[in-house]
Design an enzyme around this catalytic site. Structure first.
Site, PDB file in Angstrom:
ATOM      1  N   ASP A 133       1.494   5.383  -9.650  1.00 19.20           N
ATOM      2  CA  ASP A 133       1.377   4.481  -8.119  1.00 19.20           C
ATOM      3  C   ASP A 133       1.707   3.340  -8.413  1.00 19.20           C
ATOM      4  O   ASP A 133       0.907   2.725  -9.333  1.00 19.20           O
ATOM      5  CB  ASP A 133       0.090   5.420  -7.126  1.00 19.20           C
ATOM      6  CG  ASP A 133      -0.489   3.939  -6.580  1.00 19.20           C
ATOM      7  OD1 ASP A 133       0.735   2.925  -5.978  1.00 19.20           O
ATOM      8  OD2 ASP A 133      -1.253   4.188  -5.435  1.00 19.20           O
ATOM      9  N   LYS A 181       3.949  -2.507  -0.727  1.00 20.39           N
ATOM     10  CA  LYS A 181       3.784  -4.033  -1.289  1.00 20.39           C
ATOM     11  C   LYS A 181       5.112  -4.429  -0.963  1.00 20.39           C
ATOM     12  O   LYS A 181       5.976  -4.417   0.444  1.00 20.39           O
ATOM     13  CB  LYS A 181       3.332  -4.103  -1.914  1.00 20.39           C
ATOM     14  CG  LYS A 181       1.460  -3.421  -1.245  1.00 20.39           C
ATOM     15  CD  LYS A 181       0.771  -4.147  -2.504  1.00 20.39           C
ATOM     16  CE  LYS A 181      -0.588  -3.440  -1.511  1.00 20.39           C
ATOM     17  NZ  LYS A 181      -1.573  -2.905  -2.165  1.00 20.39           N
ATOM     18  N   PHE A 196      -7.583   3.044  -7.153  1.00 18.31           N
ATOM     19  CA  PHE A 196      -7.717   2.189  -5.972  1.00 18.31           C
ATOM     20  C   PHE A 196      -6.093   2.724  -5.100  1.00 18.31           C
ATOM     21  O   PHE A 196      -4.730   2.376  -5.591  1.00 18.31           O
ATOM     22  CB  PHE A 196      -7.162   1.249  -5.463  1.00 18.31           C
ATOM     23  CG  PHE A 196      -7.347   0.963  -4.373  1.00 18.31           C
ATOM     24  CD1 PHE A 196      -8.339   0.581  -3.114  1.00 18.31           C
ATOM     25  CD2 PHE A 196      -6.029  -0.184  -3.433  1.00 18.31           C
ATOM     26  CE1 PHE A 196      -8.392  -0.188  -1.665  1.00 18.31           C
ATOM     27  CE2 PHE A 196      -5.442  -0.071  -2.455  1.00 18.31           C
ATOM     28  CZ  PHE A 196      -6.796  -0.246  -0.913  1.00 18.31           C
TER      29      PHE A 196
HETATM   30  C1  PLP Z   1      -2.751  -1.511  -2.191  1.00 18.19           C
HETATM   31  C2  PLP Z   1      -2.360  -0.432  -2.951  1.00 18.19           C
HETATM   32  C3  PLP Z   1      -2.256   0.468  -2.463  1.00 18.19           C
HETATM   33  C4  PLP Z   1      -2.596   0.647  -0.568  1.00 18.19           C
HETATM   34  O1  PLP Z   1      -1.676  -0.012   0.197  1.00 18.19           O
HETATM   35  P1  PLP Z   1      -1.193  -0.004   1.736  1.00 18.19           P
HETATM   36  O2  PLP Z   1       0.142  -0.331   1.869  1.00 18.19           O
HETATM   37  O3  PLP Z   1      -2.297  -1.091   2.508  1.00 18.19           O
HETATM   38  O4  PLP Z   1      -1.481   1.136   2.104  1.00 18.19           O
HETATM   39  C5  PLP Z   1      -1.773   2.095  -2.834  1.00 18.19           C
HETATM   40  N1  PLP Z   1      -1.839   1.964  -4.159  1.00 18.19           N
HETATM   41  C6  PLP Z   1      -2.428   1.209  -4.651  1.00 18.19           C
HETATM   42  C7  PLP Z   1      -2.063   1.310  -6.279  1.00 18.19           C
HETATM   43  C8  PLP Z   1      -2.529  -0.262  -4.128  1.00 18.19           C
HETATM   44  O5  PLP Z   1      -2.383  -1.632  -4.878  1.00 18.19           O
END
Ligand code: PLP
Length: 424
Positions: free
Chosen positions: A233, A274, A146
């Site tokens: 990520d 986040k 994701f």
């Molecule tokens: C939440 C998330 C995203 C996307 O972030 P948004 O601010 O919702 O666009 C990307 N990678 C990971 C691992 C995430 O948990």
């Protein structure tokens, strides 16, 4: 509009259902206030927040230091665009690059934008530094990843709900199994056009899948051997969530020798979002060293709001809170307790198959078919009992409280979880 000031939960939900696009399926609870580990609904009922806005609110709701930074900056200067300099961005870039151990930072707003930015940087590096022929660059990603919701990102998702009827899809991605070093090795050996490997240190949305010990370090090593960029990520795992400042912790300046991170791994490109703002504001970032980041020249990439002074001031405060309040250590320590308690509970309870996670990013696996509503029903009962959580995929419930939670609060939450599940 006076009606709107005295909304009941039911009215608020009806308004969203009628006037909002149905791109989410929220748990029916309407929150109107948050403080620390708690949120309150419009009727005044208090809950423990065990989602933390998908780990954006690691520092707790409305942290006074973050709110103060936000309000002060909002009263002074909000936005200049990057057409001009502002007096906050450079300070933040220095602070964050020192903290995470990179030469440079590229500021964006959302996680998905930061992922897109990292992909663009990796491709450009591939053509200009590695010497990949035009339009041939490939990026390796993992199954069940994701990384966000843009057209390119969903192109390499394998979630049918996120993908279907959004094609045609962006090319240039090779999907391999997560936590499978052999698959990575064979892919890197068989294809000369690979520029990067994009990976989540723990697959959060997929259901908190923690890879085998040493996987990330060995994957990073394979990438080095093949001159391929390792892109971490850490939008969800970063900022102390898993018990260290970063889950790929070779980057960070934390000194805890007993920590459960993977100190061997230093990403070439680090993606944060986040909790970079403590949930106060959309702030994301891509970090890399000069040899990589310098492929980006004026006009190649940008964002009107990226690097705005409010975001910069908030991000400094949010990162300071993580250090000041020892949130990484707290997450590491309380995570151990959480998993121990729930592992014991699993032994006597047939409904919970297992518990897994790292730090305060954990999940329980419900012993029921993936399309059953059991996990959802448990979350509804948890809500009634004063704790908010949400199923991830089918029968998995993620538990990710704000990292400022203390031990006695955690014990109370563990007993709410046990009691609720026992009554099923
Ligand atoms: C939440 C998330 C995203 C996307 O972030 P948004 O601010 O919702 O666009 C990307 N990678 C990971 C691992 C995430 O948990």
């Amino acid at each position: 509009m006076t009606v709107l000031n005295t909304l009941t939960s039911k009215e608020a939900i009806e308004l969203e259902n009628k006037y909002g696009a149905h791109n989410y399926h929220p748990l029916p609870v309407v929150i109107s206030k948050g403080k620390g580990v708690f949120v309150w609904d419009v009727e005044g009922k208090k809950y423990y927040d065990f989602l933390s806005a998908y780990s954006a609110v690691n520092q707790g709701h409305c942290h006074p230091k973050i709110v103060e930074a936000m309000v002060t900056q909002a009263q002074t200067l909000t936005l200049t665009s990057r057409a001009f300099y502002n007096d906050q961005l450079g300070k933040y870039e220095k602070f964050a690059t020192d903290l995470f151990g990179f030469d440079k930072l590229l500021p964006m707003n959302t996680g998905a934008e930061a992922v897109e930015t990292a992909l663009k940087i990796a491709r450009k590096w591939g053509y200009e530094v590695k010497g990949i022929p035009e339009d041939k660059a490939q990026i390796v990603v993992c199954e069940n990843n994701f990384h966000g919701r843009t057209t390119t990102i969903i192109s390499f998702s394998n979630d049918p709900v996120a993908r279907k009827n959004f094609g045609p899809y962006t090319e240039g991605f090779i999907k391999i199994e997560y936590d499978n070093l052999l698959a990575l090795k064979e892919t890197l050996e068989s294809n000369q056009h690979i520029v990067a490997f994009l990976v989540e240190p723990i697959q959060g949305e997929a259901g908190v899948y923690v890879p085998s010990e040493g996987y990330l370090a060995a994957a990073k090593q394979l990438c080095e051997t093949h001159n391929v960029l390792f892109i971490a990520d850490e939008v969800q795992t970063g900022i102390a969530r898993t018990g260290r400042l970063l889950a790929t912790c070779g980057n960070c300046s934390c000194e805890d020798k007993n920590c459960s991170g993977d100190p061997e791994v230093k990403a070439d490109i680090l993606i944060l979002g986040k909790a970079l703002s403590g949930g106060a504001y959309p702030v994301s970032a891509v970090l890399a060293n000069n040899s990589i980041m310098e492929v980006i020249k004026p006009g190649n990439h940008g964002s009107t709001f990226g690097g705005n002074p409010i975001a910069a001031a908030i991000a400094i405060a949010a990162l300071e809170v993580v250090a000041d309040e020892n949130l990484a250590d707290n997450a590491a320590k309380l995570g151990v307790i959480f998993r121990e308690e729930l592992t014991l509970f699993c032994k006597d309870n047939d409904l919970v198959d297992s518990v897994r996670g790292k730090g305060l990013l954990n999940a329980i696996l419900i012993n029921d078919s993936e399309d059953s509503s059991t996990a959802w029903d448990i979350c509804m009962k948890l809500r009634d009992n004063g704790l908010l959580a949400k199923p991830t995929h089918g029968n998995i419930i993620r538990f990710a409280p704000p990292l400022i939670i203390n031990e006695s609060q955690l014990m109370e939450c563990i007993s709410i979880i046990k009691k609720t599940i026992s009554e099923f």
